[in-house]
Design a protein around this motif. Sequence first.
Motif, PDB file in Angstrom:
ATOM      1  N   ALA A   1       0.688  -1.206   0.048  1.00 24.83           N
ATOM      2  CA  ALA A   1      -0.197   0.089   0.049  1.00 24.83           C
ATOM      3  C   ALA A   1       1.070   1.245   0.035  1.00 24.83           C
ATOM      4  O   ALA A   1       0.510   2.280  -0.496  1.00 24.83           O
ATOM      5  CB  ALA A   1      -0.814   0.034   1.252  1.00 24.83           C
ATOM      6  N   THR A   2       1.925   1.402   0.780  1.00 20.92           N
ATOM      7  CA  THR A   2       2.681   2.259   0.797  1.00 20.92           C
ATOM      8  C   THR A   2       3.252   2.658  -0.675  1.00 20.92           C
ATOM      9  O   THR A   2       3.355   3.795  -0.944  1.00 20.92           O
ATOM     10  CB  THR A   2       4.032   1.859   1.719  1.00 20.92           C
ATOM     11  OG1 THR A   2       3.470   1.882   2.888  1.00 20.92           O
ATOM     12  CG2 THR A   2       4.926   3.246   1.902  1.00 20.92           C
TER      13      THR A   2
ATOM     14  N   LYS B   1      -0.700  12.175  -2.069  1.00 17.43           N
ATOM     15  CA  LYS B   1      -1.078  13.100  -1.653  1.00 17.43           C
ATOM     16  C   LYS B   1      -2.475  12.955  -0.809  1.00 17.43           C
ATOM     17  O   LYS B   1      -3.508  13.572  -1.048  1.00 17.43           O
ATOM     18  CB  LYS B   1      -1.660  13.972  -3.071  1.00 17.43           C
ATOM     19  CG  LYS B   1      -0.594  14.284  -3.804  1.00 17.43           C
ATOM     20  CD  LYS B   1      -1.119  15.133  -5.194  1.00 17.43           C
ATOM     21  CE  LYS B   1       0.069  15.429  -6.047  1.00 17.43           C
ATOM     22  NZ  LYS B   1      -0.033  16.385  -7.245  1.00 17.43           N
ATOM     23  N   GLY B   2      -2.137  12.160   0.072  1.00 20.43           N
ATOM     24  CA  GLY B   2      -3.346  11.792   1.079  1.00 20.43           C
ATOM     25  C   GLY B   2      -3.232  10.505   1.713  1.00 20.43           C
ATOM     26  O   GLY B   2      -2.504   9.712   1.280  1.00 20.43           O
ATOM     27  N   GLU B   3      -3.802  10.647   3.106  1.00 24.07           N
ATOM     28  CA  GLU B   3      -3.514   9.352   4.034  1.00 24.07           C
ATOM     29  C   GLU B   3      -4.242   8.146   3.280  1.00 24.07           C
ATOM     30  O   GLU B   3      -5.248   8.095   2.515  1.00 24.07           O
ATOM     31  CB  GLU B   3      -4.135   9.716   5.140  1.00 24.07           C
ATOM     32  CG  GLU B   3      -4.508   8.594   6.192  1.00 24.07           C
ATOM     33  CD  GLU B   3      -5.222   9.229   7.416  1.00 24.07           C
ATOM     34  OE1 GLU B   3      -6.180   8.338   7.773  1.00 24.07           O
ATOM     35  OE2 GLU B   3      -5.049  10.295   7.749  1.00 24.07           O
TER      36      GLU B   3
ATOM     37  N   PHE C   1       5.637   6.319   7.197  1.00 23.75           N
ATOM     38  CA  PHE C   1       5.871   7.803   6.659  1.00 23.75           C
ATOM     39  C   PHE C   1       7.053   7.899   5.709  1.00 23.75           C
ATOM     40  O   PHE C   1       8.030   7.488   5.926  1.00 23.75           O
ATOM     41  CB  PHE C   1       5.945   8.845   7.751  1.00 23.75           C
ATOM     42  CG  PHE C   1       4.989   8.858   8.838  1.00 23.75           C
ATOM     43  CD1 PHE C   1       3.985   9.468   8.856  1.00 23.75           C
ATOM     44  CD2 PHE C   1       5.058   7.778  10.070  1.00 23.75           C
ATOM     45  CE1 PHE C   1       2.930   9.639   9.854  1.00 23.75           C
ATOM     46  CE2 PHE C   1       4.127   7.990  11.032  1.00 23.75           C
ATOM     47  CZ  PHE C   1       3.042   8.589  10.806  1.00 23.75           C
ATOM     48  N   LYS C   2       6.714   8.384   4.695  1.00 21.92           N
ATOM     49  CA  LYS C   2       7.833   8.604   3.651  1.00 21.92           C
ATOM     50  C   LYS C   2       8.550   9.624   3.979  1.00 21.92           C
ATOM     51  O   LYS C   2       8.113  10.868   4.309  1.00 21.92           O
ATOM     52  CB  LYS C   2       7.159   9.151   2.020  1.00 21.92           C
ATOM     53  CG  LYS C   2       6.185   7.686   1.414  1.00 21.92           C
ATOM     54  CD  LYS C   2       5.981   8.306   0.066  1.00 21.92           C
ATOM     55  CE  LYS C   2       5.415   6.921  -0.575  1.00 21.92           C
ATOM     56  NZ  LYS C   2       3.978   6.640  -0.171  1.00 21.92           N
ATOM     57  N   VAL C   3       9.833   9.506   4.033  1.00 18.12           N
ATOM     58  CA  VAL C   3      10.859  10.322   4.405  1.00 18.12           C
ATOM     59  C   VAL C   3      11.953  10.421   3.462  1.00 18.12           C
ATOM     60  O   VAL C   3      12.274   9.531   2.628  1.00 18.12           O
ATOM     61  CB  VAL C   3      11.517   9.910   6.066  1.00 18.12           C
ATOM     62  CG1 VAL C   3      10.329  10.037   6.923  1.00 18.12           C
ATOM     63  CG2 VAL C   3      11.962   8.691   5.725  1.00 18.12           C
ATOM     64  N   PRO C   4      13.171  11.305   3.559  1.00 13.40           N
ATOM     65  CA  PRO C   4      14.327  11.384   2.662  1.00 13.40           C
ATOM     66  C   PRO C   4      15.242  10.174   2.931  1.00 13.40           C
ATOM     67  O   PRO C   4      15.231   9.956   3.836  1.00 13.40           O
ATOM     68  CB  PRO C   4      14.864  12.744   3.085  1.00 13.40           C
ATOM     69  CG  PRO C   4      13.849  13.558   3.920  1.00 13.40           C
ATOM     70  CD  PRO C   4      12.963  12.434   4.557  1.00 13.40           C
ATOM     71  N   ASP C   5      15.919  10.155   1.758  1.00 11.77           N
ATOM     72  CA  ASP C   5      17.272   9.227   1.675  1.00 11.77           C
ATOM     73  C   ASP C   5      18.324   9.641   2.081  1.00 11.77           C
ATOM     74  O   ASP C   5      18.564  10.773   2.019  1.00 11.77           O
ATOM     75  CB  ASP C   5      17.113   8.503   0.247  1.00 11.77           C
ATOM     76  CG  ASP C   5      16.052   8.304  -0.288  1.00 11.77           C
ATOM     77  OD1 ASP C   5      15.087   7.455   0.452  1.00 11.77           O
ATOM     78  OD2 ASP C   5      15.781   8.519  -1.479  1.00 11.77           O
TER      79      ASP C   5
ATOM     80  N   ASP D   1      -0.647  13.392   4.941  1.00 10.26           N
ATOM     81  CA  ASP D   1      -0.657  13.133   3.474  1.00 10.26           C
ATOM     82  C   ASP D   1       0.416  12.093   3.064  1.00 10.26           C
ATOM     83  O   ASP D   1       0.466  11.548   2.011  1.00 10.26           O
ATOM     84  CB  ASP D   1      -0.227  14.342   2.792  1.00 10.26           C
ATOM     85  CG  ASP D   1      -1.676  15.551   2.711  1.00 10.26           C
ATOM     86  OD1 ASP D   1      -2.506  14.898   3.104  1.00 10.26           O
ATOM     87  OD2 ASP D   1      -1.371  16.488   2.197  1.00 10.26           O
ATOM     88  N   GLN D   2       1.643  11.878   3.691  1.00  9.13           N
ATOM     89  CA  GLN D   2       2.405  10.909   3.427  1.00  9.13           C
ATOM     90  C   GLN D   2       2.559   9.710   4.368  1.00  9.13           C
ATOM     91  O   GLN D   2       3.529   9.011   4.367  1.00  9.13           O
ATOM     92  CB  GLN D   2       4.013  11.638   3.736  1.00  9.13           C
ATOM     93  CG  GLN D   2       4.396  12.742   2.962  1.00  9.13           C
ATOM     94  CD  GLN D   2       4.441  12.250   1.456  1.00  9.13           C
ATOM     95  OE1 GLN D   2       5.236  11.537   1.100  1.00  9.13           O
ATOM     96  NE2 GLN D   2       3.401  12.483   0.415  1.00  9.13           N
ATOM     97  N   MET D   3       1.417   9.625   5.136  1.00  6.99           N
ATOM     98  CA  MET D   3       1.290   8.366   5.771  1.00  6.99           C
ATOM     99  C   MET D   3       0.440   7.119   5.374  1.00  6.99           C
ATOM    100  O   MET D   3      -0.694   7.489   4.724  1.00  6.99           O
ATOM    101  CB  MET D   3       0.614   8.914   7.312  1.00  6.99           C
ATOM    102  CG  MET D   3       0.335   7.725   8.406  1.00  6.99           C
ATOM    103  SD  MET D   3      -0.447   8.635   9.764  1.00  6.99           S
ATOM    104  CE  MET D   3      -1.920   8.967   9.206  1.00  6.99           C
ATOM    105  N   THR D   4       0.797   6.087   5.514  1.00  3.75           N
ATOM    106  CA  THR D   4       0.145   4.906   5.354  1.00  3.75           C
ATOM    107  C   THR D   4       0.016   4.128   6.545  1.00  3.75           C
ATOM    108  O   THR D   4       0.931   3.898   7.320  1.00  3.75           O
ATOM    109  CB  THR D   4       0.600   4.014   4.132  1.00  3.75           C
ATOM    110  OG1 THR D   4       0.951   4.883   3.067  1.00  3.75           O
ATOM    111  CG2 THR D   4      -0.206   2.833   4.019  1.00  3.75           C
ATOM    112  N   VAL D   5      -1.294   3.692   6.999  1.00  2.00           N
ATOM    113  CA  VAL D   5      -1.678   3.120   8.194  1.00  2.00           C
ATOM    114  C   VAL D   5      -2.115   1.610   7.807  1.00  2.00           C
ATOM    115  O   VAL D   5      -3.218   1.413   7.190  1.00  2.00           O
ATOM    116  CB  VAL D   5      -2.446   3.616   9.241  1.00  2.00           C
ATOM    117  CG1 VAL D   5      -2.575   3.195  10.289  1.00  2.00           C
ATOM    118  CG2 VAL D   5      -2.029   5.217   9.190  1.00  2.00           C
ATOM    119  N   ALA D   6      -1.511   0.689   8.503  1.00  2.00           N
ATOM    120  CA  ALA D   6      -1.978  -0.886   8.235  1.00  2.00           C
ATOM    121  C   ALA D   6      -2.436  -1.379   9.890  1.00  2.00           C
ATOM    122  O   ALA D   6      -1.565  -1.216  10.771  1.00  2.00           O
ATOM    123  CB  ALA D   6      -1.071  -1.687   7.684  1.00  2.00           C
TER     124      ALA D   6
END
Length: 481
Positions: free
Chosen positions: A183-184, A263-265, A283-287, A448-453
């Motif tokens: 999903a991420t 662009k959204g949860e 949460f998507k973060v920088p490398d 917006d950068q979050m995916t929850v399972a």
Amino acid sequence: MKRSTILLALMASLGAGASSALAASPVSSAAVASNSAGAQQFKLSNGMGLIVQPDKRAPTAVHMVWVRVGSMDEVDGRSGLAHALEHMMFKGTATVAPGDFSRKVAALGGQDNAFTNRDYTGYYQQIPSGKLEDVMRLESDRFANNQWPDSEFKKEIEVIKEERRMRTDDNPRASLMEQLNAATWQASPYHRPVIGWMGDLDSMHPDDARQFHQAWYVPENAVVVVAGDVDVDKVRALAEKYYGSIPARALPERKPRPEPLQKGERRLDYKAPAEQAYVVMSFKVPDLRNLVEPKDSDKDAMALLMLGSVLSGYDGARLDRQLTQGANRVADATFSGSSVVNRGPSTFLLGGVPSQGKTAKDVETALRAEVARVAKDGVGEGELERVRTQWQASTVYERDSVFGQANDLGSNWALGLPLDTNDKLLSLMKTVTAAQVQAVAARYFGDDQMTVATLVPQPLTDADRAAQKRSGAAAKDGAVH
């Protein structure tokens, strides 16, 4: 494979484009790189890498071959190929019968195994140092000449399917993580599981593995790592003899496959037989890409690593203290951490298991509240110093093990990192300020950068309990092929 939370985060998995290009040089040339611990890096005449780390404390050696190929190099419909090929590498060559490789290593007084993840595949033997030439002969043979009958593949793919059942399908939390990754990531190949989707395993053919080997197991895409009681010049000569003679071939083009901006949860519920709920937020973060001249994104990645260890990097850390202790505790267990050193994109994870009478939503709310508290009130210098001390101690401990040294050097190479990565990371850590940690806590944990399972427990049968017990035993065993 690492021994501390922050080390796990750092070495989890750097873009292929960040890998330094080393000019090809004959065996007689000087090392192209070295580090303070005495490791030296060379390039064999066919483009294959060689890293040697002398350590004379005991008459043993670790010999490893790392290939910069993992599940991220697969295509849809062929998930699990990198891992399947790892299994097949034990099934023979023209001179070694199926299954004989490990028996031959054992006869030399050694042990061997292999591993596959998103970014790379590795093979190793730990042997008396006097047997190094023997394992070089064996390993170079299977790297260049791996071959087996279709019947061996058909048997082994069933073993891999059973491994998937035991480690993923019968493990609700592992299944949840698989769903979270899917999903991420949409465009990134990280959305596929390393072991492969069961449907892809069902349709996989022997020639799929053979073609994958032909494409990716080429000298330019691999490195030999030797650590232990060895002489550098002798190892270079042996490596050139056994590996340098393998014909060079071009690598396939690697497409970048960038992940589009989220662009959204995103949320998903995963229903499975289980005793307790479980929630994980991604949460998507920088490398972390540049250790020499870090950019703002690299500095943020380092600050996120520090944040992860402040939250849950030691007994009594913030999440443990605030969420799992006392009369008002909401969780039986919590975790946090970022994976910012990969060939692909990066994430920061927060997760936990609700305590009795609490819900997954309670845990989610409490976890986010702790990050928000850091964003509002900051962290103490004492907390950061504890993280730095842990990293330094873990680095020293890693160097105390010959296998740890070889493993560290190989994974650094596979991820495009320099030989002196640990020293550079420690130097960067010392520059991370409390204000930077506070800033990343405020910047990267929005919706917006979050995916929850969320794992939604279903009733357990006796068969479910037995299957999950087997799954737990398999995970504890840790065998990788």
